[in-house]
Design a protein around this motif. Structure first.
Motif, short mmCIF file in Angstrom:
data_model
loop_
_atom_site.label_atom_id
_atom_site.label_comp_id
_atom_site.label_asym_id
_atom_site.label_seq_id
_atom_site.Cartn_x
_atom_site.Cartn_y
_atom_site.Cartn_z
N LEU A 12 4.74 9.70 0.45
CA LEU A 12 4.93 10.87 -0.39
C LEU A 12 3.82 11.88 -0.13
N CYS A 13 4.13 13.14 -0.39
CA CYS A 13 3.13 14.21 -0.23
C CYS A 13 3.11 15.07 -1.48
N LEU A 14 1.92 15.50 -1.85
CA LEU A 14 1.75 16.46 -2.93
C LEU A 14 1.21 17.74 -2.29
N THR B 196 0.84 -1.20 0.00
CA THR B 196 0.00 0.00 0.00
C THR B 196 0.87 1.24 0.00
N LEU B 197 0.55 2.17 -0.86
CA LEU B 197 1.25 3.44 -0.94
C LEU B 197 0.46 4.47 -0.15
N GLU B 198 1.10 5.05 0.88
CA GLU B 198 0.43 6.05 1.72
C GLU B 198 0.76 7.45 1.21
N LEU B 199 -0.28 8.20 0.88
CA LEU B 199 -0.10 9.53 0.29
C LEU B 199 -0.83 10.58 1.11
N ALA B 200 -0.27 11.79 1.15
CA ALA B 200 -0.95 12.93 1.76
C ALA B 200 -0.90 14.09 0.78
N VAL B 201 -1.98 14.84 0.69
CA VAL B 201 -2.04 15.94 -0.27
C VAL B 201 -2.68 17.17 0.37
N LEU C 65 -4.90 16.81 3.83
CA LEU C 65 -4.45 17.41 5.08
C LEU C 65 -3.99 18.84 4.85
N ASN C 66 -3.83 19.59 5.96
CA ASN C 66 -3.14 20.87 5.84
C ASN C 66 -1.64 20.63 5.89
N SER C 67 -0.86 21.65 5.63
CA SER C 67 0.59 21.48 5.51
C SER C 67 1.22 20.96 6.80
N GLN C 68 0.78 21.48 7.94
CA GLN C 68 1.36 21.07 9.22
C GLN C 68 1.10 19.59 9.49
N GLU C 69 -0.13 19.15 9.27
CA GLU C 69 -0.46 17.74 9.49
C GLU C 69 0.32 16.84 8.55
#
Length: 300
Positions: A140-142, A92-97, A124-128
């Motif tokens: 990874l985050c976008l 599973t690839l965990e992503l946050a954007v 999410l917001n940038s801090q989270e």
């Protein structure tokens, strides 16, 4: 010293509360307390200052926490690397954007390449987002704004122009571009303060002498087009989020670099799976193609 003791210590250190830590670990409070007590006996010092069930790390605890986090981090990295070697086509690839508009296209292309890899996306917001990235809870985050950090790699993948969306019956609908100063008396619909685009737009408008007047402020960017079409107000919308609505016209902003930077983020020290590496390539290819299309349309 046991691995379980380190895991329990880390949970208590982060939450500073026995009850909450026990719930997060799915163990009883008494079991958790006994495990922490054995760890302190092994070390010969108390790691927390105690007030009822509320705990606070003391100096010994703060110093030991850094070492414990590093030890558990290395073990988790090893576990992930072995899992990746055993089953490179699974996982599973965990992503946050912080920006979701490009995701459907990117995820569709990634699924074509790696159909057996699952993905989980959090908005999410940038801090989270940065907190989860540093903890290793996302791969990874976008982000719709670059993020600086000693342990964070930040690759800007796209310069995204912000457009002005107006309904077809608006006084500016026969134009292809508009200056910001011409919008001083307009009513706007937008997202709330704290969103990258909202904060950027407000700042640039302030620099030319006015503050946008909002009749609607929400937390669902996708809803703005509906409100523009209904002639509730006009909106600042990134080019990657614009939609082909029959009754909306998008205008370029004249004489101002009203753009947002979209960045891909990952942790420098953490193991990056093959799936995550391929996802990075898909993101780079997608925005590379988008950049060429943007340049070509600007030349016409």
């Amino acid at each position: 010293m046991e691995l379980l003791q380190l895991q329990y210590f880390l949970a208590v250190a982060r939450l500073e509360h026995v009850t909450e830590a026990a719930q997060s670990l799915h163990v009883t409070q008494s079991s958790l307390s006994r495990t922490i007590q054995r760890l302190e006996e092994d070390l010969g010092v108390s790691l927390f200052d105690r007030t009822g069930r509320k705990l606070r790390l003391n100096e010994f605890g703060s110093r030991f926490l850094r070492r414990a986090e590093r030890a558990l981090f290395e073990l988790e990295q090893g576990k992930q690397e072995i899992s990746d070697l055993l089953s490179p086509e699974q996982g599973t690839l965990e992503l946050a954007v912080t920006t979701a508009s490009p995701l459907p296209h990117i995820l569709r292309e990634f699924r074509k390449k790696r159909p057996n890899i699952q993905f989980h996306v959090q908005m999410l917001n940038s801090q989270e987002m940065v907190m989860l990235l540093q903890r290793g809870e996302v791969d990874l985050c976008l982000s719709s704004a670059p993020v600086q950090g000693d342990d964070i790699e930040c690759q800007i993948v796209f310069i995204d122009p912000i457009l002005v969306a107006v309904p077809k019956g608006h006084r500016l609908a026969n134009r292809d571009s508009v200056s910001l100063t011409e919008l001083k008396e307009e009513w706007f619909v937008g997202v709330k303060r704290g969103y990258g685009v909202r904060d950027l737009v407000d700042s640039v408008c302030q620099s030319v002498g006015f503050a946008p007047k909002y009749v609607y402020e929400g937390d669902e960017p996708a809803r703005l087009s509906t409100l523009v079409e209904a002639e509730i107000g006009i909106a600042f919308i990134p080019s990657t989020a614009k939609q082909s609505w029959e009754h909306i016209k998008y205008l370029q902003v004249e004489n101002h670099e009203l753009v947002r930077e979209i960045a891909l983020l990952w942790h420098r020290s953490r193991y990056i799976s093959r799936a995550a590496l391929e996802f990075r390539e898909v993101v780079a290819d997608y925005f590379g193609t988008l950049s060429k299309q943007t340049m070509q349309s600007g030349e016409k």
